[in-house]
Design a protein around this motif. Structure first.
Motif, PDB file in Angstrom:
ATOM      1  N   ASP C 107      48.073  42.437  44.203  1.00 36.27           N
ATOM      2  CA  ASP C 107      47.397  42.058  43.089  1.00 36.27           C
ATOM      3  C   ASP C 107      48.414  40.075  42.969  1.00 36.27           C
ATOM      4  O   ASP C 107      47.152  38.897  43.390  1.00 36.27           O
ATOM      5  CB  ASP C 107      47.170  41.436  41.811  1.00 36.27           C
ATOM      6  N   THR C 243      41.740  40.100  38.963  1.00 39.22           N
ATOM      7  CA  THR C 243      40.870  38.866  40.558  1.00 39.22           C
ATOM      8  C   THR C 243      41.069  37.577  40.400  1.00 39.22           C
ATOM      9  O   THR C 243      41.052  36.895  39.572  1.00 39.22           O
ATOM     10  CB  THR C 243      39.278  38.804  39.962  1.00 39.22           C
ATOM     11  N   HIS C 271      31.849  36.502  39.116  1.00 40.21           N
ATOM     12  CA  HIS C 271      33.008  37.264  40.495  1.00 40.21           C
ATOM     13  C   HIS C 271      31.602  38.414  40.258  1.00 40.21           C
ATOM     14  O   HIS C 271      30.951  38.542  39.688  1.00 40.21           O
ATOM     15  CB  HIS C 271      34.055  37.012  40.732  1.00 40.21           C
TER      16      HIS C 271
END
Lengths: 498, 454, 303
Positions: C107, C243, C271
């Motif tokens: 991530d 994200t 998103h």
């Protein structure tokens, strides 16, 4: 007492007044509750409206449901109850934003049940809706009793059974969500007894099966002994316990179930009893004579005691719910209305719309190809048109597999073409999607349809074929619409175990 | 005052003390953004050389922002212990460094010394210290404070349980809070940064956390890190707050941008005493960070490290329960990479402690910095060695609301085990009773957030 | 003492035997060495790498519950639904489990790439967006010198004067900001939804283009150069680990020298996991209609 109906209304915070009216086998009740809706998204995000609080403001006294005879509800008397309680509460129909009238139990089988529900809804307020159906009853009772909240707070599976006058409605909740419902035609008012006396005054049809099974041949006017009463109540209680526990279902229980039995392929953590009979289940007095038990004119108290004994025999310790006799009416008042997603497309002039028939054109999700979408929507629309029964139709779907602009555009084309025959000036195109895409889908539909018709395109509402929905006028600065998803299954028109 | 120095046959001359302080700084992107950092390694050393020969009196006479213009300068100068200062004003900064590091200079002497130093002096001496110097000196200083429990007890390391949620969802906040508690995090405070700065949200979160603390008898403090005026309104309305929080900075103009003044903080303290739920006497929680003034364009041509020292000079007036440094949070325009943030954390910890403050550090980083988890872990271990009172505790190290990375619940427990440090005494007892720790290590139930949902 | 030295003797003998087995001392017969090797020592495979036909490995998901025998697994399930935070993933000692560590690294890598990589040329071509630069030369300068990202380069200014329609009612610009990947993930759905809705409402939309190494404030410069009534920036947000693809829309009505941050209307969290981009585009159409009608944006719009 006069109710202080204070309401707040701005684009980020609004309270609405919701009324619940339960016209049951034995009793009729009204509650008034206040529902708080807030924008819970941070200021810089697209708004997200959510119901954040439900508070019961007023509980009516409990009335016996007025009947003309055993087939007809006394419409005037019911209306008098509603008007009287509004007066006592200091409430006018104009102050009521939403709510539900539910006709439950044996009363739902009466000839004029549907008419009564609809006329009371009209009397009670502009967006108060008429509902009925045993599964809906079960869900509302479980929400109103507090069983749903209990399962959510304790992270467990909670079964609620609302033992009323005519039916026992079962709903099972897991983490606040309903997972199963069932209903059995057993209640405390199926056998009526002279008040403070011991003469039988009425035997409802389902009770005949019980008596037959007990080998009792009572007729109206008989005065059976306490032992006989107890044996009938015990059999009813046994059936109730069978319906909420796994194990074999006896033929009599099978006969009285109005729905398929619960699957129960999971562990139930808590069992709660609500409904008028529940207080006897949680009490600890015992019957000594028939006249003592007949204070309500039925065998309800006796059934409660019998259920308590049967629970003890089965080793079940029931949890006490927050609400017992008022569970269903609170469910109708506080838990029937929901709100749509916060980005939607609606022509306000088209609202409110009531009794919209829901059709699901896509069995396995929205197809990718526009042609297939058109065909499926066309088929669904044809079915409704040829049937001729539905005034308004909503096309329900989960939404495109991936919410891309291209996919939504394709879907809009498909719906517009497929529903072309159905759209007219006075019938808006109603689309209900689960996924958050009603704003863009509505935009695409509007551009395609132009002046041909109005559009109501809402999202984040889950409905299925056979449901009905009522859609209210927009609230929260026009961002969301109140929605009541309901069933309209009146027992005298519906087939059992469908 | 000699402001010239010769390094490798090149003479560097500086205009004033402020310039010397800025150029003696280790490299930071914020100083370069402000156009005040050293242009070369040689110039940096020249500035350090000049700085080492300045006396404390030279620095006293040249505050980086004038007394009359700036509330922070006034708070620093008005609170100075002149007896101590007069005794040492002829020391050079170089001598001050050696006195601080001297084996005979213990916690007591350092505490006394700190009272007689202005923030610029403390910044100056830190500029002459290497990373190990900073750890060595900071380790000696023990600053305790008491709200409901005592923080800074020698041999302990506490944590702020920071269960933030992107929409202030109470269920979401409590889920992370439970996870953290199950790892032994939360003895410093259970503190939530709200998304929405309004009274309703603040009150709701304070109440929920307080009720949870009471239900499970958790010996700690609660706090919601909204603007202090919002918290004050919530407390006025009866919301239970143990600590009141505010971000503070090193210049009056920067504090203006934060919407805070000394008077306001005094009022907050008084309110906390009268209406708060904290026992005290320490009832405030401050956050600070190098670069805040530069990013707000309120730096007066002063380097970000000196500004940070001045922040501590301002903060100490209000006897806070905890001061937390978040230098790594502000961004690459003020702290560019892992090296810069580790340096800043160690400077801040030392400077804060010499100011007498109960310091904690958030050795954190954002995703637009050139830093990673390894940098953060190095910074954390070094700050723990240097005697930080506490760190933050964030689930998995990922703050989903503020979108940055900070020490995780796992890191918290790890550092305790690595260095043999214990939770604060009352909290340790609670953790043992809950079966979360056993013999100074995580026990079987640790890491199971559902122990609170039996 | 005697017992102790006996024990010591035994340990030494065992160690020597063990060393002998491993061939680390000289005094073992070659024959013996051969047999012990074969029997006890795993042989490294020296086969060359061959395509195994397996699917490539993927980063472990952290949606599950890794706590062994939790008190109440339902409670943890509900907790995990209530927050995207990394919880219920247990521990190895006091450290994270391997899967959680790898997921964190992946991530973070995605977040770093979102910031430090550029939007691809292929993407800009596909979206029919031409590129202009700000005063920031590269990512490092862009990150260290925020003010440079708020102004178009002289060349950039020249290009937009040449290529863009003047005096539009709404000028849409796409700006990388702090996440190039958010641009590639969201613009393909936001831009057509937005343009379609505005055009259908009869609003004059300018020529959209892309700005590299740009910050929010660059919209003021664009607005002034093109004399736009409203400028909408679709700009990448600072990525988080949940994200890296979150995008914001900043809207300014008639930007000028007196424009302050509070004059901007902003919508963040666009998103797939937040407000879906196509839906956001349609929502922005409504907001823009309101802004054009009120002739104001930001705080002034809400007054």
């Amino acid at each position: 007492m006069v109710l202080q109906v204070t309401k707040t209304n701005n684009a980020n915070y609004q309270t609405v007044i919701s009324v619940g009216i339960d016209i049951g086998t034995t009793t009729t009740q009204i509650v008034v509750s206040r529902i708080t809706i807030m924008n819970t998204a941070p200021g810089s995000s697209v708004p997200r409206m959510e119901i954040t609080d439900k508070e019961v403001l007023y509980r009516s006294q409990i009335y016996f449901t007025p009947l003309k005879d055993h087939h007809i509800i006394d419409a005037d008397a019911v209306a008098q109850i509603v008007l009287r309680e509004y007066r006592v509460a200091g409430l006018t129909p104009e102050q009521v934003d939403t709510g539900a009238v539910i006709v439950t139990g044996e009363t739902a089988k009466k000839e004029n049940a549907k008419k009564i529900a609809e006329s009371m809804a009209g009397l009670a307020g502009d967006f108060v809706v008429a509902t009925a159906g045993v599964n809906l009853e079960s869900v509302l009772a479980g929400k109103g009793s507090g069983a749903a909240a209990h399962s959510r707070d304790k992270h467990c599976i909670t079964l609620n059974i609302d033992v009323g006058g005519g039916t026992s409605n079962i709903a099972v909740f897991k983490n606040g969500q309903v997972i199963e419902t069932a209903c059995i035609n057993i209640g405390g008012h199926l056998i009526e007894v002279e008040r403070q006396g011991d003469m039988i005054t009425y035997i409802a049809e389902p009770a005949r099966a019980i008596l037959r099974e007990c080998g009792l041949s009572w007729q109206v006017g008989d005065r059976p002994g306490l032992d006989e009463f107890i044996s009938a109540a015990r059999l009813m209680a046994k059936s109730i316990i069978e319906s909420i526990t796994s194990g074999d279902i006896s033929p009599i229980t099978g006969e009285l179930l109005m729905t398929p039995p619960l699957k129960l392929d999971y562990r139930v953590d808590s069992i709660m009893f609500s409904g008028g009979v529940a207080d006897m289940i949680y009490g600890d007095s015992r019957p000594v004579s028939v006249s003592q038990i007949s204070e309500y004119g039925d065998i309800g108290p006796l059934l409660g005691w019998a259920v308590r004994d049967e629970l003890a025999a089965a080793g079940i310790v029931p949890e006490k719910p927050g609400e017992t006799i008022r569970a269903t009416v609170i469910g109708a008042g506080a838990h029937s209305v929901d709100i749509s997603g916060s980005t939607i497309t609606v022509d306000e002039a088209a609202l409110p719309i009531r009794n919209v028939t829901v059709v699901s054109p896509f069995v396995k999700g929205v197809p990718e190809a526009g042609g297939e979408i058109t065909a499926a929507v066309h088929l669904a629309a044809q079915r409704i048109i040829s049937d001729g029964s539905a005034q308004y139709v909503a096309f329900a779907m989960d939404g495109p597999a991936e919410i891309s602009f291209a996919a939504v555009q394709e879907l809009a084309q498909g719906i517009a073409q497929g529903a072309a025959d159905f759209i007219s000036k006075d019938k808006p195109l109603i689309v209900v999607v689960e996924k958050d895409c009603a704003k863009i889908l509505g935009q695409c539909l509007k551009i395609i349809l132009g002046e041909k018709g109005e559009i109501v395109c809402i999202d984040q509402v889950v409905v299925g074929e056979g449901d009905y929905i009522d859609i209210g006028k927009p609230i929260m600065g026009g961002r969301v619409v109140p929605v009541v998803v309901k069933t309209l299954v009146f027992e005298n028109t519906a087939t059992r175990k469908d | 005052m000699n402001l010239k120095a010769n390094i490798s046959n090149k003479v560097f001359a500086f205009d004033n003390v402020k310039e010397v302080l800025a150029k003696a700084n280790e490299e930071k992107s914020g100083d370069m953004l402000a156009g005040i950092g050293a242009a070369s390694a040689s110039e940096r050393v020249a500035a350090k050389l000049v700085l080492s020969n300045l006396t404390l009196e030279d620095i006293y006479n040249n505050p980086v922002v004038p007394y009359d213009d700036d509330e922070v300068t006034r708070v620093i100068y008005d609170g100075l212990n002149t007896t101590v200062y007069n005794r040492i004003k002829n020391w050079t900064v170089g001598e001050l460094r050696e006195y601080i590091l001297d084996s005979d200079t213990d916690d007591g002497r350092l505490k006394q010394l700190g009272r007689g130093l202005t923030s610029e002096m403390i910044a100056a001496v830190a500029k002459l210290m290497s990373n190990m110097d900073l750890v060595y000196a900071a380790k000696k200083i023990i600053n305790q404070a008491h709200c409901n429990t005592t923080i800074g007890v020698p041999g302990t390391l506490a944590f702020r349980n920071q269960p933030n949620h992107p929409t202030d969802s109470i269920d979401g906040i409590m889920a992370s809070a439970k996870e953290g508690l199950s790892f032994g995090s939360g003895d410093a405070v259970i503190g939530i940064n709200p998304v929405e700065d309004n009274v309703e949200t603040v009150a709701r979160i304070l109440t929920t956390v307080k009720e949870f603390m009471e239900k499970w008898k958790i010996p700690t403090q609660n706090c919601v890190l909204a603007h202090i005026t919002t918290q004050m309104k919530a407390v006025e309305k009866g919301a239970p707050a143990d600590l009141l929080f505010q971000s503070v900075a090193g210049s009056q103009s920067a504090n203006d941008a934060f919407g805070v003044t000394a008077v306001m903080l005094e009022e907050a303290y008084e309110l906390a005493k009268v209406k708060g739920t904290g026992t005290g006497p320490n009832l405030l929680y401050f956050e600070t960070g190098q670069g805040a003034e530069i990013s707000l364009d309120c730096h007066h041509g002063v380097d970000e490290m000196t500004m940070e020292a001045r922040t501590y000079g301002f903060a100490r007036k209000f006897s806070p329960f905890m001061v937390n440094n978040v230098s790594g949070f502000i961004g690459p325009e003020t702290i560019y990479d892992g090296r810069e943030v580790i340096r800043a954390d160690l400077e801040d910890l030392f400077m804060g402690k010499l100011h007498g403050l109960p310091m904690g550090i958030a050795p954190c980083y954002t995703n637009h910095m050139k830093a990673d988890q390894n940098d953060q872990e190095i910074g954390t271990m070094l700050c723990a060695m240097a005697g930080s009172n506490y760190f933050m505790g964030v689930p998995g190290g990922d703050d989903i609301m503020l979108s940055y990375q900070d020490t995780s619940y796992h890191d918290d427990a790890s550092v305790r085990e690595i260095l043999g440090l214990k939770p604060l005494p009352e909290f340790e007892k609670w953790l043992e009773d809950m079966g979360i720790i056993e013999n100074g290590r995580l026990a079987k139930r640790a890491g199971d957030p559902s122990i609170f949902d039996k | 003492m005697a017992a102790e030295s006996q024990m010591e003797q035994l340990i030494v003998e065992n160690v020597m035997k063990e060393l002998a087995k491993r061939g680390l001392t000289g005094n073992v017969s070659p024959n013996q060495e051969e047999t012990t090797k074969k029997a006890a020592r795993p042989q490294p495979k020296s086969e060359p790498y061959r395509e195994s036909g397996d699917d490539p490995l993927t980063i472990p998901e952290i949606t599950g519950i890794w706590v062994p025998n939790p008190e109440n697994i339902e409670a943890i399930k509900v907790m995990k639904q209530a927050t995207p935070a990394r919880i219920g993933l247990y521990r190895a000692g006091a450290r994270p489990k391997t899967g959680a560590m790898l997921k964190f690294m992946a991530d973070h890598a995605q977040a770093m790439d979102a910031v430090f990589l550029d939007v691809s040329e292929e993407f800009l071509q596909r979206m029919n967006l031409f590129l202009v630069d700000t005063m920031a030369q590269d990512k490092e300068e862009f990150l260290k010198r925020p003010e440079l990202g708020r102004k178009l380069s002289p060349e950039g200014e020249r290009i937009i004067k040449e290529k863009c329609e003047k005096n539009p009612q709404v000028q849409i610009i796409v700006v990388d900001g702090l996440s190039s990947s958010s641009i590639e993930a969201n613009v393909p759905d936001v831009l057509p939804a937005l343009t379609q809705g505005l055009t259908a409402a009869g609003i004059r939309v300018g020529t959209p283009f892309f700005i590299r190494n740009g910050r929010v404030g660059v919209q003021d410069h664009v607005g002034k150069v093109l004399n736009a009534e409203v400028v909408v920036s679709l700009i990448g947000e600072r990525p988080g680990l949940v994200t890296a693809d979150s995008m914001s829309a900043y809207i300014i009505y008639s930007p000028n020298e007196k424009t302050v941050e509070a004059d901007r209307t902003v919508f963040s969290n666009i998103h797939r996991g937040g407000t879906p981009p196509a839906e956001a585009g349609a929502h922005l159409v409504d907001v823009l209609k309101r802004i054009l009608k009120a002739k104001a944006s930001g705080m002034k719009l809400n007054q």
